[in-house]
Design a protein around this motif. Structure first.
Motif, mmCIF file in Angstrom:
data_model
loop_
_atom_site.group_PDB
_atom_site.id
_atom_site.type_symbol
_atom_site.label_atom_id
_atom_site.label_comp_id
_atom_site.label_asym_id
_atom_site.label_seq_id
_atom_site.Cartn_x
_atom_site.Cartn_y
_atom_site.Cartn_z
ATOM 1 N N ASP A 158 0.827 -1.215 0.000
ATOM 2 C CA ASP A 158 0.000 0.000 0.000
ATOM 3 C C ASP A 158 0.861 1.265 0.000
ATOM 4 O O ASP A 158 0.462 2.298 -0.561
ATOM 5 C CB ASP A 158 -0.925 0.012 1.224
ATOM 6 N N LEU A 159 2.020 1.199 0.649
ATOM 7 C CA LEU A 159 2.884 2.379 0.694
ATOM 8 C C LEU A 159 3.369 2.753 -0.699
ATOM 9 O O LEU A 159 3.411 3.942 -1.065
ATOM 10 C CB LEU A 159 4.077 2.112 1.617
ATOM 11 N N TYR A 160 3.738 1.742 -1.485
ATOM 12 C CA TYR A 160 4.193 2.010 -2.848
ATOM 13 C C TYR A 160 3.039 2.492 -3.723
ATOM 14 O O TYR A 160 3.221 3.378 -4.574
ATOM 15 C CB TYR A 160 4.824 0.751 -3.449
ATOM 16 N N GLU A 161 1.865 1.924 -3.516
ATOM 17 C CA GLU A 161 0.706 2.351 -4.305
ATOM 18 C C GLU A 161 0.344 3.797 -4.001
ATOM 19 O O GLU A 161 0.054 4.584 -4.916
ATOM 20 C CB GLU A 161 -0.483 1.436 -4.008
ATOM 21 N N ALA A 162 0.394 4.165 -2.733
ATOM 22 C CA ALA A 162 0.084 5.544 -2.359
ATOM 23 C C ALA A 162 1.119 6.501 -2.935
ATOM 24 O O ALA A 162 0.776 7.598 -3.417
ATOM 25 C CB ALA A 162 0.029 5.675 -0.844
ATOM 26 N N ALA A 163 2.397 6.113 -2.902
ATOM 27 C CA ALA A 163 3.448 6.965 -3.448
ATOM 28 C C ALA A 163 3.294 7.113 -4.956
ATOM 29 O O ALA A 163 3.519 8.198 -5.515
ATOM 30 C CB ALA A 163 4.820 6.379 -3.111
ATOM 31 N N THR A 164 2.893 6.034 -5.631
ATOM 32 C CA THR A 164 2.698 6.091 -7.086
ATOM 33 C C THR A 164 1.541 7.015 -7.429
ATOM 34 O O THR A 164 1.617 7.810 -8.381
ATOM 35 C CB THR A 164 2.431 4.680 -7.634
ATOM 36 N N VAL A 165 0.459 6.925 -6.649
ATOM 37 C CA VAL A 165 -0.697 7.803 -6.885
ATOM 38 C C VAL A 165 -0.315 9.265 -6.700
ATOM 39 O O VAL A 165 -0.801 10.160 -7.425
ATOM 40 C CB VAL A 165 -1.846 7.418 -5.931
ATOM 41 N N ASP A 166 0.594 9.520 -5.759
ATOM 42 C CA ASP A 166 1.047 10.900 -5.511
ATOM 43 C C ASP A 166 2.040 11.382 -6.556
ATOM 44 O O ASP A 166 2.518 12.518 -6.477
ATOM 45 C CB ASP A 166 1.688 11.001 -4.130
ATOM 46 N N GLY A 167 2.372 10.505 -7.521
ATOM 47 C CA GLY A 167 3.259 10.902 -8.607
ATOM 48 C C GLY A 167 4.736 10.713 -8.318
ATOM 49 O O GLY A 167 5.582 11.315 -9.007
ATOM 50 N N ALA A 168 5.070 9.893 -7.345
ATOM 51 C CA ALA A 168 6.479 9.676 -7.010
ATOM 52 C C ALA A 168 7.148 8.813 -8.077
ATOM 53 O O ALA A 168 6.583 7.826 -8.549
ATOM 54 C CB ALA A 168 6.594 8.998 -5.646
ATOM 55 N N SER A 169 8.359 9.189 -8.450
ATOM 56 C CA SER A 169 9.151 8.405 -9.399
ATOM 57 C C SER A 169 9.734 7.180 -8.696
ATOM 58 O O SER A 169 9.711 7.098 -7.463
ATOM 59 C CB SER A 169 10.281 9.264 -9.967
ATOM 60 N N PRO A 170 10.273 6.201 -9.441
ATOM 61 C CA PRO A 170 10.896 5.038 -8.794
ATOM 62 C C PRO A 170 11.988 5.428 -7.799
ATOM 63 O O PRO A 170 12.094 4.809 -6.729
ATOM 64 C CB PRO A 170 11.472 4.257 -9.982
ATOM 65 N N TRP A 171 12.797 6.423 -8.140
ATOM 66 C CA TRP A 171 13.846 6.858 -7.221
ATOM 67 C C TRP A 171 13.246 7.481 -5.963
ATOM 68 O O TRP A 171 13.729 7.238 -4.850
ATOM 69 C CB TRP A 171 14.763 7.863 -7.897
ATOM 70 N N GLN A 172 12.196 8.275 -6.116
ATOM 71 C CA GLN A 172 11.542 8.886 -4.963
ATOM 72 C C GLN A 172 10.888 7.830 -4.076
ATOM 73 O O GLN A 172 10.893 7.953 -2.847
ATOM 74 C CB GLN A 172 10.499 9.909 -5.429
ATOM 75 N N ARG A 173 10.331 6.781 -4.681
ATOM 76 C CA ARG A 173 9.756 5.696 -3.887
ATOM 77 C C ARG A 173 10.845 4.963 -3.110
ATOM 78 O O ARG A 173 10.645 4.558 -1.969
ATOM 79 C CB ARG A 173 8.992 4.716 -4.789
ATOM 80 N N PHE A 174 12.000 4.811 -3.753
ATOM 81 C CA PHE A 174 13.115 4.145 -3.078
ATOM 82 C C PHE A 174 13.588 4.960 -1.875
ATOM 83 O O PHE A 174 13.816 4.412 -0.788
ATOM 84 C CB PHE A 174 14.265 3.935 -4.064
ATOM 85 N N VAL A 175 13.734 6.279 -2.070
ATOM 86 C CA VAL A 175 14.255 7.141 -1.009
ATOM 87 C C VAL A 175 13.223 7.365 0.095
ATOM 88 O O VAL A 175 13.567 7.394 1.289
ATOM 89 C CB VAL A 175 14.705 8.489 -1.610
ATOM 90 N N SER A 176 11.956 7.523 -0.280
ATOM 91 C CA SER A 176 10.927 7.910 0.687
ATOM 92 C C SER A 176 10.190 6.731 1.316
ATOM 93 O O SER A 176 9.582 6.893 2.383
ATOM 94 C CB SER A 176 9.896 8.834 0.008
ATOM 95 N N VAL A 177 10.240 5.578 0.674
ATOM 96 C CA VAL A 177 9.503 4.417 1.195
ATOM 97 C C VAL A 177 10.454 3.283 1.577
ATOM 98 O O VAL A 177 10.464 2.820 2.713
ATOM 99 C CB VAL A 177 8.466 3.913 0.171
ATOM 100 N N THR A 178 11.274 2.858 0.621
ATOM 101 C CA THR A 178 12.106 1.671 0.850
ATOM 102 C C THR A 178 13.149 1.901 1.938
ATOM 103 O O THR A 178 13.241 1.124 2.903
ATOM 104 C CB THR A 178 12.810 1.255 -0.459
ATOM 105 N N LEU A 179 13.958 2.942 1.786
ATOM 106 C CA LEU A 179 15.032 3.176 2.763
ATOM 107 C C LEU A 179 14.523 3.421 4.187
ATOM 108 O O LEU A 179 15.071 2.843 5.136
ATOM 109 C CB LEU A 179 15.914 4.341 2.298
ATOM 110 N N PRO A 180 13.482 4.275 4.382
ATOM 111 C CA PRO A 180 12.982 4.446 5.759
ATOM 112 C C PRO A 180 12.481 3.143 6.376
ATOM 113 O O PRO A 180 12.657 2.913 7.577
ATOM 114 C CB PRO A 180 11.845 5.458 5.591
ATOM 115 N N GLN A 181 11.848 2.290 5.573
ATOM 116 C CA GLN A 181 11.346 1.022 6.105
ATOM 117 C C GLN A 181 12.481 0.055 6.448
ATOM 118 O O GLN A 181 12.356 -0.764 7.355
ATOM 119 C CB GLN A 181 10.410 0.365 5.077
ATOM 120 N N LEU A 182 13.584 0.154 5.701
ATOM 121 C CA LEU A 182 14.722 -0.737 5.927
ATOM 122 C C LEU A 182 15.727 -0.176 6.927
ATOM 123 O O LEU A 182 16.680 -0.879 7.296
ATOM 124 C CB LEU A 182 15.449 -1.013 4.604
ATOM 125 N N LYS A 183 15.544 1.056 7.347
ATOM 126 C CA LYS A 183 16.532 1.721 8.201
ATOM 127 C C LYS A 183 16.896 0.924 9.456
ATOM 128 O O LYS A 183 18.090 0.763 9.762
ATOM 129 C CB LYS A 183 16.027 3.113 8.586
#
Length: 262
Positions: A158-183
């Motif tokens: 759902d986090l990736y879907e929400a970011a995609t709906v907000d217009g986030a690019s793959p790099w922005q999804r990586f920085v804003s979703v993936t890295l914080p979750q893996l921190k």
């Protein structure tokens, strides 16, 4: 564990124990001798380079492979094959890895054959440290890959879907979703890897032995040589105490992070 640690700490304040029938108390003289030894300072520099480069490379390569194995770009069967291939280095013991790479990096080995060269990878003062660091990177990245892959599979879609709906690019999804979750996983594994890599002994000893001319001398091999090559057991104990203090600092930050995470 307490008894040998206490004994080693006690030895570090004595004149050469074991080799002398009645060793004398010398206070901090052993610490002064170790800390002013040029080889010890070289070992610190080599250990820092070896550890920091290895940990950073483990993280980068492990994360890259984990994201590849978690993606839908490749088929499930292909991902299964890649998982087996990528995990292989983690299955080998340090002795097997050392023998394997000594054969590969031999002047008459496969690497020089493919490069059409006759480089002395493990005997050259300019290349030996980089070579053993590369070997350690190859041997250690699967630990990061497996842990990060588990973390990636636990991130809600759902986090990736929400970011995609907000217009986030793959790099922005990586920085804003993936890295914080893996921190939390990244910090924990990095601290553990710092502790493990800084104490690496078998791989170094069985490939270069700390040579040539100390260019791959680590704190672990330096301490070993003091004890079992020079029979300076008090100085070896002093070096071991200094390594223990360093490990305790890293362990403190690891435990503190785990408590904060809990």
């Amino acid at each position: 564990m307490v008894v040998p640690i206490v004994l080693v700490v006690g030895y570090s304040f004595m004149d050469n124990v074991i080799m002398k029938r009645n060793p004398e108390f010398v206070g901090l003289d052993n610490f002064v001798e170790i800390l002013t030894d040029g080889v010890f300072l070289t070992a610190i520099g080599n250990t820092l380079f070896f550890t920091i480069v290895s940990v950073v490379a483990h993280l980068v390569i492990g994360l890259a492979f984990a994201m590849l194995l978690n993606s839908t770009v490749i088929s499930r069967a292909t991902r299964g094959i890649f998982r087996v291939i990528y995990i292989l280095p983690w299955l080998f013991t340090a002795a097997v890895i050392a023998v394997l790479w000594r054969m590969l990096l031999n002047p008459n080995g496969v690497v020089n054959y493919l490069l059409q060269s006759d480089v002395e990878w493990l005997s050259s003062p300019d290349l030996a440290l980089g070579a053993v660091t590369f070997i350690n990177i190859w041997a250690g990245y699967p630990f990061f890959m497996i842990s990060l892959l588990a973390g990636l599979q636990g991130i809600p879609g759902d986090l990736y879907e929400a970011a995609t709906v907000d217009g986030a690019s793959p790099w922005q999804r990586f920085v804003s979703v993936t890295l914080p979750q893996l921190k939390p996983i990244i910090i924990s594994m990095s601290l553990l890897d710092l502790i493990w890599t800084s104490q690496q002994f078998a791989l170094i000893w069985m490939t270069t032995g700390g040579g040539p001319i100390n260019v791959t001398e680590m704190l672990s091999t330096y301490t070993y040589k003091l004890a079992f090559s020079r029979y300076e057991f008090s100085l070896a104990s002093t070096s071991a105490v200094l390594i223990l203090l360093l490990s305790m600092v890293l362990a403190f930050f690891y435990v503190r992070h785990q408590r904060a995470r809990d």
